[in-house]
Write an enzyme that holds these catalytic residues in place. Structure first.
Site, PDB file in Angstrom:
ATOM      1  N   HIS A 277       0.841  -1.201   0.000  1.00 62.61           N
ATOM      2  CA  HIS A 277       0.000   0.000   0.000  1.00 62.61           C
ATOM      3  C   HIS A 277       0.871   1.244   0.000  1.00 62.61           C
ATOM      4  CE1 HIS A 277      -2.595  -3.180   1.507  1.00 62.61           C
ATOM      5  NE2 HIS A 277      -3.610  -2.458   1.096  1.00 62.61           N
TER       6      HIS A 277
ATOM      7  N   HIS B  88      -4.681   4.268  -2.850  1.00 58.68           N
ATOM      8  CA  HIS B  88      -4.618   3.487  -1.607  1.00 58.68           C
ATOM      9  C   HIS B  88      -3.634   2.319  -1.684  1.00 58.68           C
ATOM     10  CE1 HIS B  88      -6.195   1.024   1.736  1.00 58.68           C
ATOM     11  NE2 HIS B  88      -6.159   0.030   0.856  1.00 58.68           N
TER      12      HIS B  88
ATOM     13  N   GLU C 278     -16.595  -5.341  24.990  1.00 60.76           N
ATOM     14  CA  GLU C 278     -15.776  -6.558  24.983  1.00 60.76           C
ATOM     15  C   GLU C 278     -14.636  -6.489  23.969  1.00 60.76           C
ATOM     16  OE1 GLU C 278     -19.094  -6.558  24.637  1.00 60.76           O
ATOM     17  OE2 GLU C 278     -19.922  -7.631  26.356  1.00 60.76           O
TER      18      GLU C 278
ATOM     19  N   HIS D 274     -27.789 -16.855  25.416  1.00 52.05           N
ATOM     20  CA  HIS D 274     -26.740 -16.783  26.437  1.00 52.05           C
ATOM     21  C   HIS D 274     -26.081 -18.131  26.713  1.00 52.05           C
ATOM     22  CE1 HIS D 274     -28.242 -12.812  26.906  1.00 52.05           C
ATOM     23  NE2 HIS D 274     -27.546 -12.556  27.997  1.00 52.05           N
TER      24      HIS D 274
HETATM   25  C1  LIG Z   1     -10.980  -5.316   9.797  1.00 49.71           C
HETATM   26  C2  LIG Z   1     -10.487  -5.040   8.425  1.00 49.71           C
HETATM   27  N1  LIG Z   1     -11.369  -4.936   7.426  1.00 49.71           N
HETATM   28  C3  LIG Z   1     -10.947  -4.718   6.171  1.00 49.71           C
HETATM   29  C4  LIG Z   1      -9.624  -4.597   5.885  1.00 49.71           C
HETATM   30  C5  LIG Z   1      -9.159  -4.411   4.446  1.00 49.71           C
HETATM   31  N2  LIG Z   1      -8.690  -3.015   4.265  1.00 49.71           N
HETATM   32  C6  LIG Z   1      -7.392  -2.707   4.366  1.00 49.71           C
HETATM   33  S1  LIG Z   1      -7.120  -1.079   4.203  1.00 49.71           S
HETATM   34  C7  LIG Z   1      -8.756  -0.761   3.948  1.00 49.71           C
HETATM   35  C8  LIG Z   1      -9.243   0.649   3.732  1.00 49.71           C
HETATM   36  C9  LIG Z   1      -8.760   1.544   4.799  1.00 49.71           C
HETATM   37  O1  LIG Z   1      -9.056   2.866   4.529  1.00 49.71           O
HETATM   38  P1  LIG Z   1      -8.194   3.989   5.227  1.00 49.71           P
HETATM   39  O2  LIG Z   1      -8.024   3.693   6.645  1.00 49.71           O
HETATM   40  O3  LIG Z   1      -8.814   5.291   4.867  1.00 49.71           O
HETATM   41  O4  LIG Z   1      -6.765   3.818   4.599  1.00 49.71           O
HETATM   42  P2  LIG Z   1      -6.127   4.645   3.395  1.00 49.71           P
HETATM   43  O5  LIG Z   1      -6.986   4.387   2.208  1.00 49.71           O
HETATM   44  O6  LIG Z   1      -6.125   6.047   3.805  1.00 49.71           O
HETATM   45  O7  LIG Z   1      -4.770   4.040   3.270  1.00 49.71           O
HETATM   46  C10 LIG Z   1      -9.494  -1.932   4.011  1.00 49.71           C
HETATM   47  C11 LIG Z   1     -10.955  -1.995   3.831  1.00 49.71           C
HETATM   48  C12 LIG Z   1      -8.730  -4.737   6.962  1.00 49.71           C
HETATM   49  N3  LIG Z   1      -7.410  -4.657   6.807  1.00 49.71           N
HETATM   50  N4  LIG Z   1      -9.187  -4.920   8.223  1.00 49.71           N
END
Ligand SMILES: Cc1ncc(C[n+]2csc(CCOP(=O)(O)OP(=O)(O)O)c2C)c(N)n1
Length: 659
Positions: A28, A263, A409, A471
């Site tokens: 990324h 991204h 939690e 539960h």
């Molecule tokens: C719990 C979770 N869901 C989905 C993802 C897949 N994922 C990785 S980065 C991302 C988008 C994140 O957006 P942002 O925080 O705005 O990052 P940026 O685009 O600015 O790098 C997703 C959906 C993940 N890593 N963790």
């Protein structure tokens, strides 16, 4: 402040990220490029650390919650002089490199937490902040201040959209963790689209309403970022701080900057033109002599600050030898036997639910292990894990040993992970067993990162009774058992509870779940306490040996232990009773031991557990029988439900006779 060199370093960090992502065609770029100036200020100026001593006790802790932007941290660790070489950057995402796809604890010096599942890092940072507050309260003296570090997390829209982050932010505000700073990389872009497709939060108002200090800055202005960070670090007004940094995702690659395309890795297609635009040579992995010299000088001054602190620390150690020993151990130097030696054997007439016994045991152990701290998700009255003379954690009482997590939690799991990453204290968290799923992502990470976190999951099985199927966990315990590296105990008797806790605390390289009952269980005083304790520490053991020729083996865990003991009495002298409180621990024993408990030649085996049956077949074999509950429970008194679902001694007898 050397603005010019910080900006130059930021651009060169951009180049490193572009080259590393280009080399492996994955990763990324958005965050490392968009947050380059933030990285320059953090690692080139604001954070307190010593690259030669990544575990320096009073370093600032930095958590990259947005773990997908891992090249951000690797570049800055390299530039600041940590043991992350240029070759390591070239090996980004390759087999056995110390620069894995997402940051992994224990893989890379300077990486404080495993991140990638969005939101977790924010919870971890809150745990680090709690740990820092507690360390200051417990270890600082009026003569010597050895802990005064800060915690900084960097997170994006994705982290902040996650529920776990919301829980953790609320918790941090309520607990007044003013040693915590969150930098929000607010770039208006997520993965699929512009962020406004999925969010419309007014972030300043949101954080203010949660009791945080808020400031909005241009994330590319090193002066503004530096001022905001310095103010946040020095603030002690009982509020955590958020710096909402407006940034341009993938800044430096005009073709994708500011869009969702920025991204991921696609910007690497424009590597050459981007480097040209940034004024970097095309050769790749370039760092100028000026930037190198800046960080070399900085490393020297950071080492000097560390050396200065070391003088205070040495004086403190001399003046407080017992505290120093306690600090050095982190609560992880006791064997289970040593821990058990201080827990009296339960009296013959003792009878309680295993949750109640758990409360007795945690109170006994917490006297021996001062680093133990424990929390509950608004269920102390039910989970019974309150440390009676431990006090409650708060801004005024940082030494408090009981953490009021509230009904959060998931954050409880992530915060416990943060405390465990910090390694100064031994955290545990409690809730009803059926709600273990609410924190499962954090449990998985604790197991993945080898963190010694303990979970107290009470109200196991349909034995919960009247609260009904919502539960009554049936699949939950087996669901936990399939997480690699997690030990799951389901003790069936008071001595088994004591040993389970000792086994959990003895374990330094992974998490442990203690699954405890709401209903009373037997206290099997006819079996020596030493057998029950030692056996539990083996995970499975001969609870009662056959007195005649062995023909049938009965096995069970938890509250069903009583049933196989009673069934054995009825069946006769050819029956062996095997208690299996912790399948994972049993599986780790030698083959000889395992065969001595469950001999291969004895095919008539019955297992009973008030939960799904699947995992038991490997112990009973294809000629055996498993009495389990492969459906959801029923709302009725616990013993009635147990009977209705075939969980009685009579059912065990019938199953054994049918083989
Ligand atoms: C719990 C979770 N869901 C989905 C993802 C897949 N994922 C990785 S980065 C991302 C988008 C994140 O957006 P942002 O925080 O705005 O990052 P940026 O685009 O600015 O790098 C997703 C959906 C993940 N890593 N963790």
């Amino acid at each position: 402040m050397n603005i010019e060199i910080l900006n130059k370093a930021a651009n060169e960090a951009r180049g490193l990220a572009i080259d590393a992502v280009h080399a492996c065609s994955s990763g990324h770029l958005g965050l490392p490029l968009g947050c380059a100036e933030i990285g320059a200020v953090l690692f080139g100026e604001t954070l307190t650390f010593d690259p030669a001593a990544p575990k320096w006790l009073n370093r600032d802790r930095f958590v990259l919650s947005a773990g997908h932007g891992s090249m951000f941290i690797y570049s800055w660790l390299h530039l600041s002089g940590y043991e992350v070489s240029l070759q390591d950057l070239k090996n980004f995402r390759k087999l056995h490199s110390n620069t894995p796809g997402h940051p992994e604890f224990n893989e890379t010096p300077g990486v404080e937490a495993t991140t990638g599942p969005l939101g977790q890092g924010i919870g971890n940072a809150v745990g680090f902040a709690m740990s820092g507050k507690r360390a200051a309260a417990v270890y600082n003296t009026s003569e010597h201040e050895i802990f005064n570090h800060n915690v900084v997390a960097l997170a994006g829209d994705g982290c902040l959209q996650e529920g776990v982050a919301k829980e953790a932010i609320e918790f941090a505000g309520h607990n007044q963790l003013d040693n915590l700073t969150l930098i929000y990389d607010s770039n208006d872009v997520t993965l699929d689209a512009m962020a406004d497709m999925t969010q419309g939060v007014q972030s300043e108002k949101y954080f203010e309403s949660q009791g945080w200090n808020t400031v909005v800055v241009d994330g590319h202005d090193v002066v503004a970022v530096s001022e905001a960070l310095t103010a946040a670090k020095s603030n002690n007004n009982g509020k955590p701080s958020v710096i909402i940094a407006k940034t341009l995702i993938a800044k430096g690659i005009p073709e994708v900057a500011g869009t969702a395309k920025g991204h991921g890795e696609s910007g690497a297609n424009f590597a050459d033109s981007a480097k040209e635009g940034l004024g970097l040579p095309l050769s790749g992995f370039y760092i100028s002599d000026e930037v190198k010299a800046f960080f070399t000088a900085q490393a020297e001054s950071k080492a000097a600050a560390h050396a200065e602190w070391q003088k205070t620390f040495s004086a403190w150690t001399e003046a407080n030898p017992e505290l120093a020993e306690q600090l050095a151990s982190g609560g992880t130097n006791e064997s289970a036997d040593a821990l058990l030696a201080n827990i009296p054997v339960f009296a013959d007439d003792y009878a309680d639910a295993t949750r109640g016994t758990g409360g007795v045991v945690i109170n006994a152990l917490s006297k021996q292990v001062p680093q133990m701290i424990t929390g509950s998700a608004d269920l102390y009255g039910s989970t019974k894990n309150y440390i009676k003379d431990g006090g409650d954690f708060s801004l005024e009482n940082g030494a408090g040993r009981n953490i009021w997590f509230g009904i959060r939690e998931h954050a409880m799991g992530a915060i416990c992970n943060g405390i465990a990453y910090d390694g100064l204290f031994r955290p545990s968290g409690a809730t009803f067993c059926v709600f273990a799923d609410y924190l499962r992502p954090s449990i998985r990470l604790a197991a993945l990162a080898n963190l010694p976190v303990n979970y107290i999951f009470t109200h196991d099985s349909v034995g919960v009774g009247e609260d009904g199927p919502t539960h009554q966990p049936v699949e939950t315990v087996s669901g936990l058992r399939v997480i690699p590296g997690l030990d799951v105990y389901r003790p069936g008797d008071p001595e088994e509870v004591a040993a389970a806790w000792a086994g959990a605390l003895e374990r330094n390289d992974g998490p442990t779940a203690l699954v405890l009952t709401r209903q009373k269980v037997g206290n099997h005083t006819d079996v020596p306490a030493s057998t029950r304790r030692e056996g539990t520490l083996k995970g499975g053991y001969i609870f009662k040996k056959e007195t005649g020729d062995l023909k049938v083996i009965l096995m069970a865990s938890g509250s069903e232990l009583d049933h196989i003991v009673n069934a054995a009495k009825e069946l006769g002298d050819f029956v062996r009773v095997v208690s299996m409180p912790c399948l994972e621990r049993f599986d780790r024993q030698s083959d000889d031991y395992k065969k001595s408990v469950i001999p291969c030649g004895t095919k008539k085996r019955v297992a009973i557990e008030a939960g799904v049956s699947g995992l038991w077949w490997k112990y009973v074999g294809s000629e055996g029988a498993v009495l389990g509950i492969d459906r959801f429970g029923i709302s009725a008194p616990g013993d009635v439900v147990m009977k209705e679902l075939g969980m009685t001694a009579d059912d065990v007898v019938a199953a054994a006779n049918s083989l």
